[in-house]
Design a protein around this motif. Structure first.
Motif, short mmCIF file in Angstrom:
data_model
loop_
_atom_site.label_atom_id
_atom_site.label_comp_id
_atom_site.label_asym_id
_atom_site.label_seq_id
_atom_site.Cartn_x
_atom_site.Cartn_y
_atom_site.Cartn_z
N HIS A 1 0.84 -1.20 0.00
CA HIS A 1 0.00 0.00 0.00
C HIS A 1 0.87 1.25 0.00
O HIS A 1 1.85 1.32 0.75
N ASP A 2 0.50 2.22 -0.84
CA ASP A 2 1.25 3.49 -0.93
C ASP A 2 1.14 4.23 0.40
O ASP A 2 0.07 4.29 1.01
N ILE A 3 2.26 4.81 0.82
CA ILE A 3 2.31 5.51 2.10
C ILE A 3 1.49 6.80 2.07
O ILE A 3 1.08 7.31 3.12
N ASN A 4 1.25 7.32 0.87
CA ASN A 4 0.54 8.59 0.72
C ASN A 4 -0.58 8.40 -0.32
O ASN A 4 -0.49 8.89 -1.44
N PRO A 5 -1.64 7.66 0.06
CA PRO A 5 -2.63 7.22 -0.95
C PRO A 5 -3.45 8.35 -1.55
O PRO A 5 -3.83 9.28 -0.86
N TRP A 6 -3.71 8.23 -2.86
CA TRP A 6 -4.58 9.18 -3.57
C TRP A 6 -6.04 8.74 -3.48
O TRP A 6 -6.94 9.52 -3.76
N ALA A 7 -6.24 7.48 -3.22
CA ALA A 7 -7.58 6.88 -3.34
C ALA A 7 -7.79 5.95 -2.16
O ALA A 7 -6.83 5.59 -1.46
N PRO A 8 -9.03 5.53 -1.90
CA PRO A 8 -9.28 4.63 -0.77
C PRO A 8 -8.40 3.38 -0.81
O PRO A 8 -7.97 2.89 0.23
N VAL A 9 -8.16 2.86 -2.02
CA VAL A 9 -7.19 1.76 -2.18
C VAL A 9 -6.13 2.26 -3.16
O VAL A 9 -6.45 2.72 -4.26
N HIS A 10 -4.88 2.24 -2.73
CA HIS A 10 -3.77 2.69 -3.59
C HIS A 10 -2.58 1.80 -3.30
O HIS A 10 -1.95 1.91 -2.24
N VAL A 11 -2.31 0.89 -4.24
CA VAL A 11 -1.18 -0.02 -4.05
C VAL A 11 -0.15 0.21 -5.15
O VAL A 11 -0.43 0.80 -6.20
N LEU A 12 1.05 -0.25 -4.88
CA LEU A 12 2.15 -0.20 -5.84
C LEU A 12 2.57 -1.63 -6.15
O LEU A 12 2.86 -2.40 -5.23
N ILE A 13 2.54 -1.98 -7.43
CA ILE A 13 3.01 -3.30 -7.87
C ILE A 13 4.44 -3.12 -8.37
O ILE A 13 4.67 -2.33 -9.29
#
Ligand code: 5GP
Ligand code: ZN
Length: 115
Positions: free
Chosen positions: A32-44
């Motif tokens: 999960h991104d440390i500074n999310p733009w959206a309710p769910v924001h992951v980095l693959i």
């Protein structure tokens, strides 16, 4: 170079920096991104250090395909069923901040803080 000791995301792969993981296998890590733009924001990300999308070669075709194919599967698992965005920033003009290839996957109900 398969691992860059100065790279933040290589440190996350190595467990030297903590992250909230959403998926992991031999080749890929999702957190999960440390500074999310959206309710769910992951980095693959690939576990191997690839600096940018400019640095991929034909040997990475399958890896890139797996990154993209993982996105809808993970979004479903994370409860995102109404659409999501995928984004890869590349280089300075692409506003890439972390020089280890990563694909943003963002979803969940609007409004979002960004994007
Ligand atoms: P870029 O601009 O390079 O495409 O995006 C880098 C992303 O990595 C940003 O959204 C930023 O919030 C995220 N990020 C940077 N450092 C860390 C970290 O240490 N942990 C996590 N989970 N995300 C990070
Ligand atoms: Zn790296």
């Amino acid at each position: 170079m398969s691992h860059d000791p100065n790279c933040i995301f290589c440190k996350i792969v190595a467990g030297q920096i903590p992250s909230k993981k959403a998926f992991e296998d031999a080749e890929l890590l999702v957190f999960h991104d440390i500074n999310p733009w959206a309710p769910v924001h992951v980095l693959i990300i690939p576990k191997v250090h690839i600096t940018t999308l400019y640095d991929v070669g034909p040997e990475h075709d399958a890896l890139l395909g797996r990154m993209l194919a993982l996105a809808p599967k993970l979004m479903r698992e994370l409860g995102v069923v109404n659409g999501f965005r995928t984004l890869i920033n590349t280089g300075d003009d692409g506003r890439q901040e972390v020089p280890h290839l990563h694909m943003h996957v963002m979803g969940g109900p609007r409004p979002w803080s960004k994007g």
